[in-house]
Design a protein around this motif. Structure first.
Motif, PDB file in Angstrom:
ATOM      1  N   TYR A 183       0.872  -1.177   0.000  1.00 19.51           N
ATOM      2  CA  TYR A 183       0.000   0.000   0.000  1.00 19.51           C
ATOM      3  C   TYR A 183       0.908   1.226   0.000  1.00 19.51           C
ATOM      4  CZ  TYR A 183      -4.311   2.633   0.905  1.00 19.51           C
ATOM      5  OH  TYR A 183      -5.391   3.461   0.794  1.00 19.51           O
ATOM      6  N   LYS A 221      -1.625  -1.091  -3.982  1.00 24.22           N
ATOM      7  CA  LYS A 221      -2.817  -0.307  -3.680  1.00 24.22           C
ATOM      8  C   LYS A 221      -2.412   1.146  -3.429  1.00 24.22           C
ATOM      9  CE  LYS A 221      -5.856  -3.804  -1.591  1.00 24.22           C
ATOM     10  NZ  LYS A 221      -6.642  -4.154  -0.377  1.00 24.22           N
ATOM     11  N   GLU A 226      -5.916   0.450  -7.737  1.00 20.84           N
ATOM     12  CA  GLU A 226      -4.894  -0.589  -7.780  1.00 20.84           C
ATOM     13  C   GLU A 226      -4.096  -0.559  -9.075  1.00 20.84           C
ATOM     14  OE1 GLU A 226      -6.322  -4.448  -6.822  1.00 20.84           O
ATOM     15  OE2 GLU A 226      -7.309  -3.799  -4.960  1.00 20.84           O
TER      16      GLU A 226
END
Length: 259
Positions: A183, A221, A226
Motif C-alpha cells: 500500500y 494499492k 490498484e
C-alpha cells in the motif's frame, strides 16, 4: 484565448491534457499552466500534459507539474496520454513515445489496463535505512506501519524540504507491506501535497520492496485504486523490463479562457 482541454485520470492522479499536434499551445507560460491546474480558479489537476508530434515516434509527451514547472517522468500521466492519443485517432496496438527521461513503449491489456514500460533501474541508494531510487523521477521510499493513518503531508513535506533534497526536490513514498501486495501513499514535489497515486512512485516502491527477493510482480494499492509493477531482476539487483500496469480513464472535456 480560449482553449479546448481534456481531463483524464489514472488511479485518481488527474491531468489536464491539450492536443498540441499543431503547436498552438507550445507558448503556454508557467503562470497559465499553474492557472489551468488550480482546483479553485482553473480546471484542477495534479499536472498538465501536451500531446506533441515527433518524427520517429507515435507522439511526444510534455509534462508540467501543477505549479507550472516542467517535470520529470510521470507514470500515471504516461498511461493517460497513451489513452488520449488512442482517443484522438492514433490507433495502434503498441505505442512508442518520447518523454523527458527517454523513449517508452506502451500497449493495451485485455482488462482495459495500459502497460507502460519504464526505465531500467540499476542502482538504489540508502538514506537512514530508507531507499532512494530514480524511476524517471527521484523517489524516497520509506517503509512504515499503518500507512492509512500516517501523516503523509507533514512527514513528506519535511523530507522533501530537508537540506539534502531542498534544491532539486524529491517525491516521498510511504509504503506498508501487506501480505501479497503493498500500500503506497505519496507526497509529490511540484504538487507539494499528497496525491491519490503516483506512477513513478508506485514503481519505485515496488522495486524497493522487491530488493533482494525473488518477486517479479508486485500488486500495489493506492488511495486512488490498484496497479501492478512487473520486472526482471538479476543477481545484482538490476531491474529491467519494468512495466507499470494500470487504468487510464477519460473524465470530461471542455473549453476555458486563459487570463
Amino acid at each position: 484565448m480560449n482553449i479546448q482541454f481534456f481531463k483524464y485520470q489514472g488511479t485518481g492522479n488527474d491531468f489536464v491534457i491539450l492536443d498540441n499536434r499543431n503547436k498552438q499551445y507550445s507558448g503556454l507560460t508557467t503562470e497559465q499552466i499553474k492557472f489551468l491546474c488550480d482546483r479553485r480558479f482553473g480546471i484542477g489537476a495534479d499536472g498538465l500534459m501536451l500531446l506533441n508530434t515527433l518524427e520517429g515516434y507515435d507522439f511526444e509527451m510534455k509534462y508540467y507539474n501543477a505549479d507550472g514547472s516542467e517535470s520529470t517522468m510521470c507514470g500515471n500521466g504516461g498511461r493517460c496520454l497513451v489513452k488520449f492519443a488512442n482517443d484522438m485517432g492514433i490507433k495502434k496496438s503498441d505505442y512508442l513515445f518520447l518523454a523527458i527521461d527517454g523513449s517508452h513503449e506502451a500497449s493495451f491489456g485485455d482488462n482495459g489496463w495500459i502497460r507502460l514500460k519504464m526505465k531500467d533501474v540499476n542502482e538504489m541508494d540508502e538514506d537512514n535505512g530508507n531507499c532512494i531510487v530514480d524511476t524517471g523521477s527521484p523517489h524516497y521510499v520509506k517503509i512504515v506501519n499503518d500507512v492509512k493513518k500516517y501523516n503523509v503531508f507533514e512527514e513528506g513535506k519535511r523530507i522533501r524540504n530537508s537540506k539534502k533534497f531542498r534544491q532539486e526536490g524529491i517525491n516521498v513514498n510511504f509504503v506498508e507491506i501487506e501480505h501479497a501486495h503493498i500500500y503506497v501513499r505519496t507526497y509529490e514535489r511540484g504538487v507539494e501535497n499528497e496525491t491519490y497515486s503516483c506512477g513513478t512512485g508506485v514503481t519505485a516502491s515496488a522495486l524497493a520492496c522487491a530488493h533482494n527477493t525473488g518477486f517479479n510482480r508486485v500488486q500495489v494499492k493506492t488511495l486512488g485504486g490498484e496497479l501492478a509493477v512487473e520486472f526482471q531482476k538479476d543477481e545484482k539487483d538490476h531491474f529491467s523490463d519494468v512495466w507499470l500496469c494500470g487504468p487510464a480513464m477519460f473524465v470530461y472535456k471542455g473549453e476555458i479562457e486563459l487570463p
